[in-house]
Design an enzyme around this catalytic site. Sequence first.
Site, PDB file in Angstrom:
ATOM      1  N   HIS A   1     -62.959  -9.698 -19.565  1.00 57.41           N
ATOM      2  CA  HIS A   1     -61.673  -9.982 -20.209  1.00 57.41           C
ATOM      3  C   HIS A   1     -61.746  -9.817 -21.727  1.00 57.41           C
ATOM      4  CE1 HIS A   1     -57.695 -11.685 -20.434  1.00 57.41           C
ATOM      5  NE2 HIS A   1     -58.104 -12.542 -21.342  1.00 57.41           N
TER       6      HIS A   1
ATOM      7  N   SER B   1     -54.409 -10.123 -23.448  1.00 62.27           N
ATOM      8  CA  SER B   1     -54.546 -11.414 -22.779  1.00 62.27           C
ATOM      9  C   SER B   1     -53.205 -12.146 -22.823  1.00 62.27           C
ATOM     10  CB  SER B   1     -55.682 -12.216 -23.433  1.00 62.27           C
ATOM     11  OG  SER B   1     -55.912 -13.394 -22.734  1.00 62.27           O
TER      12      SER B   1
ATOM     13  N   ASP C   1     -62.894  -7.567 -15.572  1.00 65.24           N
ATOM     14  CA  ASP C   1     -62.155  -8.766 -16.012  1.00 65.24           C
ATOM     15  C   ASP C   1     -62.100  -9.792 -14.873  1.00 65.24           C
ATOM     16  OD1 ASP C   1     -60.269 -10.638 -16.897  1.00 65.24           O
ATOM     17  OD2 ASP C   1     -59.038  -9.135 -17.903  1.00 65.24           O
TER      18      ASP C   1
END
Length: 513
Positions: free
Chosen positions: A488, A239, A451
């Site tokens: 995600h 991330s 995601d």
Amino acid sequence: MLRTCTAKRAIFQVKAWRRWNSTNPQMAFPCVDRAQERSQLFQEAGFISRKPGMTKTRSTAKTTPSALRNEEPATAIKEPATPVESGPEPIYGKIVSGYKVFQYNKPFLCDHGGVLPRFDIAYESWGRLNADKSNAILLHTGLSASSHAHSHEANTQPGWWEKFIGPGKDLDTNKFFIICTNVIGSCYGSTGPASIDPSDNRHYATRFPTITVFDMVRAQTHLLDKLGIDKLYASVGSSLGGMQSLALGAIAPHRVGRIASISGAARSHPYSIALRFTQRQILMNDPHWNHGFYYNGVPPHVGMKLAREVATISYRSGPEWEQRFGMRRADPSADPALCPDFLIETYLDHAGEKFCTQYDPNSLLYISKAMDMFDMSASQQATLAYKRSQNMYKVDAQNFRLESSAAASKAKSKNDAGVERSSGAIEEDDLVEGMRPLRDIPTLVMGVRTDNLMPVNCQREAARCLRKAGNKHVHYHELDEQKSLFGHDTFLIYRNGCNLVGDKLKSFLEERF
Ligand SMILES: N[C@@H](CCO)C(=O)O
């Protein structure tokens, strides 16, 4: 005295309202009542903490009502049971101790021209640094994480990558020395907006300088200097951490042996920016945000809670929720309610409740903005380098000499490459050029098709641009819907004893090139 009376009266009114509407259940709004009640509790705590002789900062555990310490307020209306047990969740806690602190006691110039007179970085480590200091892995975090990636003697609570780190694990502590920091701008021991500005002993709040992802990793290089680590075995992150791992390769390629960027990006996607902008707007429009100056009063906990609910929607996926919650309601026999009713609603409500008093709202603003601005395109890096060269006079003479020559050469390389940022369409050549410094660094890029926050196109683009930049060791893996529905957050989740992100990372780190 007046404030206490006002607070007590307000709590009395909320209770009276609840008593009244218990006979009118269709009119109950416990989710709204709870927010009001928490404001009152904060107000009372603020009043207590400002009694003569007591600290003016936010109240201590002793004087803080339970709701502020992230526990169930004694008087809270019980919401339906939260279905978090029905699925795996990341382990994030409020970390206040158990880390080491690196102190950098010189002025630190940020990319956009602001200066931190000094900074702290909270960090933790696992494994042993070998004799020639060649086995260190810097683990970069996502937005909400602290340095506490794994438990240890000084903090036995499980960390956010508890199952990934350890002897024989994905990050194998028999082989590697793992360092994890809390980024500057955050609130778990590193200098951020909630820290005290040494020039006037007040919280920085929104006087904190705008920071970039490059600033975060530049600050980390000073920690590496302190630890005597010239070159990392690897720079690893997911991330925001996946942005940092690439950014470190751009600003200090000679210091990085390998890079792993998981569910990250080489530049933000407009959709990600839209999602984060919305969260910031919700937060900043909470009247308690007060332009960022809430540290001695009621924090914008309602804005934080709602922002986290939006964030949570972006962290997971619809297909996961289809399986996990479907259309089920918390209490199928109850009349429809506007407060959490469907299981998915109670889940989001819980995510917001948990986070809203755990993390500093201003840190969310600064870090999420840094993510939005992240762009490794050559023209963008050159623009920042030029800005740095213009502001270098603000820091000391030694830094001035070292950094101004680096900045000047970057600014020059912009002209040499002849790249300018395109006005509208996404210009890939510019990004390829910006990733050129990483061409000799073996790099793992991973993405997850479910995601919603950093769409898989971001990871495809990063891998493609690295290859176009001449990198012959780009390892690309994409997890499809069969492999992960966790969107995600896939990188944070272990299920049935495994995490596919971890498996791939382990092979990449242990492969010989
Ligand atoms: N759930 C993660 C995703 C972003 O890294 C977080 O809150 O930090």
